[in-house]
Enzyme design. Structure first.
Site, PDB file in Angstrom:
ATOM      1  N   CYS A  63       0.426  -9.574   5.692  1.00 28.59           N
ATOM      2  CA  CYS A  63       0.654  -8.280   6.331  1.00 28.59           C
ATOM      3  C   CYS A  63       1.936  -8.360   7.152  1.00 28.59           C
ATOM      4  O   CYS A  63       2.146  -9.333   7.885  1.00 28.59           O
ATOM      5  CB  CYS A  63      -0.525  -7.952   7.239  1.00 28.59           C
ATOM      6  SG  CYS A  63      -0.372  -6.377   8.090  1.00 28.59           S
ATOM      7  N   GLU A  97      -3.864  -1.049   3.033  1.00 28.24           N
ATOM      8  CA  GLU A  97      -3.135  -0.051   3.838  1.00 28.24           C
ATOM      9  C   GLU A  97      -4.085   0.993   4.424  1.00 28.24           C
ATOM     10  O   GLU A  97      -3.891   1.446   5.564  1.00 28.24           O
ATOM     11  CB  GLU A  97      -2.043   0.623   3.013  1.00 28.24           C
ATOM     12  CG  GLU A  97      -0.984  -0.316   2.426  1.00 28.24           C
ATOM     13  CD  GLU A  97      -0.368  -1.255   3.443  1.00 28.24           C
ATOM     14  OE1 GLU A  97      -0.294  -0.900   4.633  1.00 28.24           O
ATOM     15  OE2 GLU A  97       0.033  -2.369   3.048  1.00 28.24           O
ATOM     16  N   HIS A 100      -5.495  -0.093   7.560  1.00 26.74           N
ATOM     17  CA  HIS A 100      -4.597   0.102   8.712  1.00 26.74           C
ATOM     18  C   HIS A 100      -4.831   1.468   9.368  1.00 26.74           C
ATOM     19  O   HIS A 100      -4.686   1.611  10.588  1.00 26.74           O
ATOM     20  CB  HIS A 100      -3.137   0.026   8.281  1.00 26.74           C
ATOM     21  CG  HIS A 100      -2.584  -1.364   8.222  1.00 26.74           C
ATOM     22  ND1 HIS A 100      -2.527  -2.198   9.317  1.00 26.74           N
ATOM     23  CD2 HIS A 100      -2.042  -2.073   7.198  1.00 26.74           C
ATOM     24  CE1 HIS A 100      -1.975  -3.355   8.972  1.00 26.74           C
ATOM     25  NE2 HIS A 100      -1.680  -3.313   7.693  1.00 26.74           N
TER      26      HIS A 100
HETATM   27 NI    NI Z   1      -0.825  -4.816   6.538  1.00 21.94          NI
END
Ligand code: NI
Length: 181
Positions: free
Chosen positions: A94, A137, A140
């Protein structure tokens, strides 16, 4: 414009991001900056909280990977995973956790509803690397990081690196911002 990437200990990475109501000129500009910042950092996916914006928006571009050179870059807004299939384990990294990799188990394939860069409704089935990057993602946008999903034994092995990042000791080949508190 290259935007600095928020790092592990930044509060924004732990917040639930807000849905977009549309795509205006400002959003279009942000999307452009996100692609630029992601490519600059040699990333294949980037979520808005990673550039300091708590919005349900992510970009991805896996065309640099073997067997994915034909896959066009994607803009994904307000995504909803509506179905999942199978499981597999893959190593992840990441841009917000530089220098750390670890195996994570996730569904192997997903059905996704989302809005594209024109805010048009889209749906699609994704497997392989696309399913993997999309789920990373989307995490996130919900304040989750891949290290949260690692097995405890693997997680212990990288705890020292995480502690260093929390302490603001970051080595990255791209601009970053550290702690927000
Ligand atoms: Ni990430």
């Amino acid at each position: 414009m290259i935007l600095p990437i928020t790092i592990y200990s930044d509060d924004i990475l732990r917040q639930k991001a807000k849905p977009l109501k549309g795509v205006d000129a400002e959003t279009e500009e942000l999307i452009g900056y996100m692609f630029e910042s992601m490519h600059n950092a040699s990333g294949i996916g980037l979520a808005a909280p990673q550039v300091g914006r708590s919005l349900r928006l992510l970009v991805l571009d896996v065309s640099c990977l073997d067997n994915y050179s034909e896959v066009k870059p994607m803009v994904v807004i307000n995504p909803h995973v509506v179905a999942v299939q199978g499981f597999n384990s893959m190593e992840e990294g990441c841009l917000s956790i530089p220098g750390v990799q670890g195996d994570v188990e996730r569904p192997a394939a997903i059905s996704l509803k989302y809005r594209d860069e024109h805010f048009a409704e889209r749906s699609g089935e994704f497997s392989g690397m696309l399913a993997r990057v999309l789920q990373h993602e989307i995490d996130h946008l919900d304040g989750k990081l891949f290290v949260d999903r690692m097995e405890r034994r693997d997680r212990r092995k990288i705890q020292k690196e995480l502690d260093l990042l929390s302490a603001g000791i970051v080595t990255a080949k791209y601009p970053v911002v550290g702690r927000s508190e």
